[in-house]
Design a protein around this motif. Sequence first.
Motif, mmCIF file in Angstrom:
data_model
loop_
_atom_site.group_PDB
_atom_site.id
_atom_site.type_symbol
_atom_site.label_atom_id
_atom_site.label_comp_id
_atom_site.label_asym_id
_atom_site.label_seq_id
_atom_site.Cartn_x
_atom_site.Cartn_y
_atom_site.Cartn_z
ATOM 1 N N PRO A 16 0.739 -1.251 0.146
ATOM 2 C CA PRO A 16 0.086 0.031 -0.050
ATOM 3 C C PRO A 16 0.936 1.262 0.174
ATOM 4 O O PRO A 16 2.031 1.353 0.541
ATOM 5 C CB PRO A 16 -0.741 -0.297 1.278
ATOM 6 C CG PRO A 16 -0.814 -1.557 1.726
ATOM 7 C CD PRO A 16 0.694 -1.827 1.163
ATOM 8 N N ALA A 17 0.296 2.200 -0.527
ATOM 9 C CA ALA A 17 1.232 3.505 -0.570
ATOM 10 C C ALA A 17 0.824 4.335 0.614
ATOM 11 O O ALA A 17 1.136 5.638 0.714
ATOM 12 C CB ALA A 17 0.652 4.500 -1.993
ATOM 13 N N LEU A 18 0.248 3.848 1.535
ATOM 14 C CA LEU A 18 -0.025 4.613 2.679
ATOM 15 C C LEU A 18 0.033 3.363 4.135
ATOM 16 O O LEU A 18 -0.432 2.493 4.095
ATOM 17 C CB LEU A 18 -1.719 4.930 3.011
ATOM 18 C CG LEU A 18 -2.088 5.830 3.956
ATOM 19 C CD1 LEU A 18 -1.202 7.246 3.989
ATOM 20 C CD2 LEU A 18 -3.663 6.159 4.099
ATOM 21 N N ARG A 19 0.888 4.032 5.002
ATOM 22 C CA ARG A 19 1.153 3.092 6.227
ATOM 23 C C ARG A 19 0.637 4.126 7.566
ATOM 24 O O ARG A 19 0.880 5.126 7.706
ATOM 25 C CB ARG A 19 2.517 2.994 6.241
ATOM 26 C CG ARG A 19 3.017 1.900 5.411
ATOM 27 C CD ARG A 19 4.428 1.404 5.433
ATOM 28 N NE ARG A 19 5.366 2.589 5.791
ATOM 29 C CZ ARG A 19 6.219 2.775 4.754
ATOM 30 N NH1 ARG A 19 6.267 2.229 3.651
ATOM 31 N NH2 ARG A 19 7.013 3.863 5.172
ATOM 32 N N VAL A 20 0.021 3.422 8.463
ATOM 33 C CA VAL A 20 -0.180 3.817 9.832
ATOM 34 C C VAL A 20 0.512 3.228 10.699
ATOM 35 O O VAL A 20 0.453 1.835 11.100
ATOM 36 C CB VAL A 20 -1.709 3.927 10.149
ATOM 37 C CG1 VAL A 20 -1.805 4.484 11.418
ATOM 38 C CG2 VAL A 20 -2.457 4.803 8.972
ATOM 39 N N ALA A 21 1.214 3.903 11.800
ATOM 40 C CA ALA A 21 1.863 3.369 12.809
ATOM 41 C C ALA A 21 1.286 3.904 14.354
ATOM 42 O O ALA A 21 1.084 5.403 14.266
ATOM 43 C CB ALA A 21 3.277 3.607 13.011
ATOM 44 N N VAL A 22 0.614 3.260 15.284
ATOM 45 C CA VAL A 22 -0.041 3.847 16.260
ATOM 46 C C VAL A 22 0.954 3.443 17.617
ATOM 47 O O VAL A 22 1.151 2.058 17.670
ATOM 48 C CB VAL A 22 -1.351 3.188 16.545
ATOM 49 C CG1 VAL A 22 -1.834 3.498 17.756
ATOM 50 C CG2 VAL A 22 -2.167 3.608 15.275
ATOM 51 N N ALA A 23 1.326 4.332 18.174
ATOM 52 C CA ALA A 23 2.254 4.318 19.304
ATOM 53 C C ALA A 23 1.463 4.321 20.807
ATOM 54 O O ALA A 23 1.162 5.531 20.702
ATOM 55 C CB ALA A 23 3.718 4.648 19.442
ATOM 56 N N ARG A 24 1.203 3.490 21.721
ATOM 57 C CA ARG A 24 0.734 3.669 22.834
ATOM 58 C C ARG A 24 1.787 4.069 23.823
ATOM 59 O O ARG A 24 2.724 3.173 24.161
ATOM 60 C CB ARG A 24 -0.016 2.417 23.348
ATOM 61 C CG ARG A 24 -0.601 2.796 24.594
ATOM 62 C CD ARG A 24 -1.626 1.524 25.151
ATOM 63 N NE ARG A 24 -2.207 1.939 26.207
ATOM 64 C CZ ARG A 24 -2.466 1.017 27.303
ATOM 65 N NH1 ARG A 24 -2.124 -0.272 26.915
ATOM 66 N NH2 ARG A 24 -3.287 1.219 28.363
ATOM 67 N N THR A 25 1.911 5.380 24.543
ATOM 68 C CA THR A 25 2.825 5.896 24.966
ATOM 69 C C THR A 25 2.519 6.107 26.544
ATOM 70 O O THR A 25 3.204 6.645 27.318
ATOM 71 C CB THR A 25 3.524 7.358 24.559
ATOM 72 O OG1 THR A 25 2.389 7.959 24.380
ATOM 73 C CG2 THR A 25 4.256 6.931 23.073
#
Length: 74
Positions: A36-45
């Motif tokens: 995919p040409a779009l990536r999402v990273a979610v970080a729980r801090t």
Amino acid sequence: PQMAWRYEEISAGNRDRFEQLCAAERRAVFDLASSPALRVAVARTGPDVHRVVLTSHHIVIDGWSLPILLQEIF
């Protein structure tokens, strides 16, 4: 296409780990033929704190459409 999601648990005091995540996203190459040409990273801090890293290929989002996308997300 499937969305490329990444989820990370990062302790609140570990800012270096979050910076490493961002740097890895900047270095990662987009292969338009197979990913995919779009990536999402979610970080729980923290218990109630999440940070989102949105990485896109310039073919998907340009300078004109980025503010519109961010307005829709937030």
